[in-house]
Write an enzyme that holds these catalytic residues in place. Structure first.
Site, mmCIF file in Angstrom:
data_model
loop_
_atom_site.group_PDB
_atom_site.id
_atom_site.type_symbol
_atom_site.label_atom_id
_atom_site.label_comp_id
_atom_site.label_asym_id
_atom_site.label_seq_id
_atom_site.Cartn_x
_atom_site.Cartn_y
_atom_site.Cartn_z
ATOM 1 N N ARG A 78 8.464 -6.708 6.743
ATOM 2 C CA ARG A 78 9.585 -6.844 5.796
ATOM 3 C C ARG A 78 10.769 -7.542 6.457
ATOM 4 N NH1 ARG A 78 10.304 -1.647 1.769
ATOM 5 N NH2 ARG A 78 8.096 -1.187 1.472
ATOM 6 N N SER A 132 8.819 12.582 -4.483
ATOM 7 C CA SER A 132 8.184 11.268 -4.559
ATOM 8 C C SER A 132 7.566 11.031 -5.924
ATOM 9 C CB SER A 132 7.087 11.131 -3.508
ATOM 10 O OG SER A 132 6.430 9.893 -3.712
ATOM 11 N N GLY A 163 8.890 7.978 -7.729
ATOM 12 C CA GLY A 163 9.738 7.004 -8.411
ATOM 13 C C GLY A 163 10.299 7.584 -9.698
ATOM 14 N N LYS A 180 8.387 13.689 3.701
ATOM 15 C CA LYS A 180 8.665 12.628 2.713
ATOM 16 C C LYS A 180 8.866 11.281 3.417
ATOM 17 C CE LYS A 180 9.336 10.223 -0.736
ATOM 18 N NZ LYS A 180 10.511 9.593 -1.172
ATOM 19 N N HIS A 188 5.592 9.990 4.336
ATOM 20 C CA HIS A 188 4.987 9.479 3.097
ATOM 21 C C HIS A 188 5.427 8.039 2.883
ATOM 22 C CE1 HIS A 188 5.532 8.439 -1.150
ATOM 23 N NE2 HIS A 188 4.472 9.175 -1.416
ATOM 24 N N ASN A 189 6.722 7.798 3.046
ATOM 25 C CA ASN A 189 7.230 6.446 2.817
ATOM 26 C C ASN A 189 6.709 5.466 3.866
ATOM 27 O OD1 ASN A 189 8.600 7.727 0.789
ATOM 28 N ND2 ASN A 189 10.502 6.641 1.136
ATOM 29 N N GLU A 195 3.403 4.632 2.795
ATOM 30 C CA GLU A 195 3.611 3.777 1.607
ATOM 31 C C GLU A 195 3.889 2.324 2.034
ATOM 32 O OE1 GLU A 195 6.604 5.330 -1.327
ATOM 33 O OE2 GLU A 195 7.702 3.512 -0.825
HETATM 34 C C1 6PG Z 1 8.800 7.564 -3.642
HETATM 35 C C2 6PG Z 1 9.344 6.296 -3.045
HETATM 36 C C3 6PG Z 1 10.841 6.285 -3.198
HETATM 37 C C4 6PG Z 1 11.437 4.905 -3.028
HETATM 38 C C5 6PG Z 1 11.455 4.423 -1.617
HETATM 39 C C6 6PG Z 1 11.540 2.926 -1.554
HETATM 40 O O1 6PG Z 1 8.107 8.250 -2.927
HETATM 41 O O2 6PG Z 1 9.080 7.823 -4.804
HETATM 42 O O3 6PG Z 1 9.006 6.221 -1.713
HETATM 43 O O4 6PG Z 1 11.361 7.243 -2.355
HETATM 44 O O5 6PG Z 1 10.767 4.006 -3.824
HETATM 45 O O6 6PG Z 1 12.563 4.978 -1.028
HETATM 46 O O7 6PG Z 1 11.870 2.628 -0.291
HETATM 47 P P1 6PG Z 1 12.279 1.199 0.180
HETATM 48 O O8 6PG Z 1 13.427 0.756 -0.688
HETATM 49 O O9 6PG Z 1 12.658 1.402 1.584
HETATM 50 O O10 6PG Z 1 11.091 0.337 -0.027
#
Ligand code: 6PG
Length: 628
Positions: free
Chosen positions: A453, A295, A297, A350, A353-354, A357
């Site tokens: 979303r 994670s 980005g 992970k 985590h998302n 997020e």
């Molecule tokens: C991270 C992010 C990365 C990505 C997501 C976006 O931890 O670096 O979570 O994995 O930005 O997959 O997910 P969406 O496209 O579903 O918003």
């Protein structure tokens, strides 16, 4: 063989000389201690407890550089030198070709190093000078970094592992390319492979090598067989391809080329069940497969991501020295990388985590909506308000980027205003919601955020319905501080739900995931890093559950009326606030002693004879009533 100069750097007392001597003995090459190059004036100054200046160090660095260049004529050498600043490091290696330089940086906690300095005798540097070294120390941007809380032997073993060429990266999209650059910056020899797709993906690896100076010594491949052949055994391959079928496609091609003992790491956002399946398939061939959640980005991948690994401990031990080099560091002396559990545990963590997020992002979108549309502030004003929140306990990476987004202008307006509100997603949020349903964990906020979303994605339908049901006026009267406390409250609930979900999965699959450890890995490098995460490490360590923590209890008792007021006032709005409103419902639900679900049980028994338990019989006995 390339002749190399190994510079071992670190503050006084970090153990440079001991490590340098060990390496020089092991490789049978000379060792030099930079202390022996100081002119007498410098030594006298340090003895007197006076820190050296840049000027004092200039001649010394020059002499060391000249010595290294001379030594390289006849072979490799190890040189221990504090090299506290980047400028000193640049000076040390001036005129030496970069491929002949290896940096080994020793870092550590002030107290630990001070203790060691005090324990050692016979050195001219008094322990009191240590602080002056810490004051000017600059984190190195290149090279291997080792924490001196590890023993000399542990560091030595890691160096031996990390020196084994070569690490392979498959898939050079933005994440793969940046991870490769990060590895290269830490002196990991690389082979890079990207498939060939005529007209779309041609000479991708070759172009990456040409474009990024740090990849200059990496070997580019478009032929998988040649790529695999370039790797030393046991091979270590980092798979950075899109989750889903592409991973299986690459594995099908890769497996016949690999040998027992090789290690494949899947660094994409793969589904944890896929990871489990792939581990079983790999195991049949004697190949290790690690599911690696990464994670942060693109910038995290380049500068230090959070890394959550799932798989077997043997395989992890072999790749840990590499992952430790590229991962983010936590606020203490730890790394934001760890084996969180076996099987798909890394990808599960992970995925969660998302999910967190998603809800954190949605909460910020809702806060922005209230401040802008309900209260009438401009994006710049919203950014100013949120900047104050940053200073006021709400610091987080997502808040920080939101502020930057709100300030971005385009022409006379804001860039944000020309960005379509059709939200997209790549799947992890919906997998998280599905997993929560399967495990029976009420992680309502990530689900609310996901559905928000989906609603946003129905843009044409929303446009049609908004014309049929135009907004009607009913002002929302809310203070900024009430909103801030509501936001803070909702974030706690979101985090609580995320940790509940990991706990449930850990129990269900027998993964034995440590919650404080997950929170710790998430304190840096990842998208959901924040002050709240830092506090959560402590709260989970002490109480095992966020809502049981006394400080969280105090916060919730303080902020509860604010969330209630916020939800009450937002009910006057014609906009949707699922996460702010959902947080209140979620909290109320979890803290309700006697719920209305006895009626649900009665209904189930009425129409389907599904049975119910009675409050006056604790034996677990099931009852049925003939309701008709
Ligand atoms: C991270 C992010 C990365 C990505 C997501 C976006 O931890 O670096 O979570 O994995 O930005 O997959 O997910 P969406 O496209 O579903 O918003």
């Amino acid at each position: 063989l390339t002749q190399l100069v190994y510079f071992i750097t670190g503050v006084a007392g970090s153990g440079k000389t001991a490590l340098g001597k060990l390496l020089s003995e092991h490789w049978n090459i000379p060792f030099a201690d930079a202390d022996d190059f100081h002119p007498p004036e410098n030594i006298a100054k340090m003895r007197a407890g006076i820190p050296l200046t840049d000027d004092d160090r200039a001649g010394w660095l020059h002499a060391l550089n000249a010595y290294a260049i001379e030594q390289l004529q006849s072979g490799s050498i190890v040189i221990a030198c504090s090299a506290l600043k980047n400028a000193y490091r640049t000076r040390l290696c001036a005129s030496i070709p970069p491929h002949q330089v290896r940096w080994i940086h020793l870092r550590g906690d002030y107290d630990l190093i001070r203790q060691r300095m005090e324990a050692r005798g016979g050195h001219f540097m008094p322990a009191a000078l240590l602080q002056s070294q810490f004051d000017i120390y600059e984190q190195p941007t290149q090279g291997w970094v080792f924490d001196v809380k590890n023993s000399l032997d542990q560091i030595f073993q890691r160096i031996k592992i990390i020196m084994q060429p070569t690490f392979g990266v498959i898939g050079l999209g933005v994440m793969g390319r940046n991870l490769a650059r990060n590895l290269a910056r830490h002196q990991v020899p690389l082979s890079l492979y990207n498939r060939f797709v005529a007209g779309q993906e041609e000479r991708v690896a070759e172009r990456a090598v040409a474009e990024f100076p740090e990849l200059a010594t990496a070997k580019p491949f478009e032929d998988l067989k040649a790529f695999v052949a370039s790797l030393e055994r046991p091979r270590k391959v980092f798979l950075m391809v899109n989750a889903g079928a592409p991973v299986d496609e690459v594995l099908e091609q890769l497996w016949p080329l690999l040998e027992p003992g090789d290690i494949v790491m899947d660094g994409g956002n793969s589904h944890y069940e896929d990871t489990r399946r792939r581990q079983e398939q790999s195991l049949q061939k004697g190949i290790h497969f690690l599911g690696v959640g990464v994670s942060g980005g693109e910038s995290g991948a380049l500068n230090g991501p959070a890394i959550m690994v799932g798989g077997d401990t043997d395989a992890y031990a072999q790749v840990a020295p590499f992952l430790e080099q590229i991962a983010a560091r936590d606020a203490g002396t730890g790394l934001c990388a760890a084996l969180v559990g076996p099987q798909g545990a890394g990808h599960f963590v992970k995925m969660t985590h998302n999910g967190i997020e998603y809800a954190e992002m949605q909460l910020l979108a809702e806060v922005y909506s209230v401040l802008r549309w309900e209260m009438g502030h401009t994006p710049d004003q919203v950014a100013d308000i949120l900047s104050e929140w940053m200073q006021d306990g709400q610091r987080s990476y997502l808040l920080e980027i939101t502020i930057n987004i709100l300030r971005r202008r385009e022409g006379n307006g804001w860039l944000l205003d020309v960005i379509s509100d059709k939200a997209a997603h790549k799947g992890t949020g919906s997998w998280a919601s599905i997993a929560a349903s399967e495990l029976g964990v009420p992680v309502t906020m990530m689900t609310d955020a996901l559905f928000a979303r989906f609603v946003a994605a129905l843009q044409p339908y929303r446009h049609e319905l908004s014309a049929i049901y135009p907004p009607w006026e009913r002002p929302v009267e809310l203070s900024i501080s009430t909103l801030k406390y509501a936001y803070a409250f909702a974030r706690v609930i979101n985090h609580h739900q995320g940790f509940m979900m990991i706990q449930a999965a850990s129990k269900h699959y027998g993964w034995q995931i440590s919650m404080p450890e997950v929170a710790r890995i998430w304190t840096n490098g990842c998208i959901i890093r924040s002050d709240l995460m830092l506090e959560s490490v402590h709260n989970l360590t002490e109480y095992g559950d966020l809502l049981r923590s006394t400080s969280v209890q105090a916060q919730i008792k303080r902020d509860y009326p604010a969330l209630q007021d916020t939800v009450a006032h937002l009910s006057y709005s014609r906009r949707a606030y699922p996460c702010l409103m959902g947080a209140l419902t979620a909290f109320n639900g979890l803290t309700t002693h006697t719920s209305s679900a006895h009626l649900i049980q009665a209904q189930r028994d009425y129409f389907g004879a599904h049975l119910y338990e009675r409050t006056d019989d604790q034996s677990g006995q099931k009852y049925h009533t003939n309701w008709e």
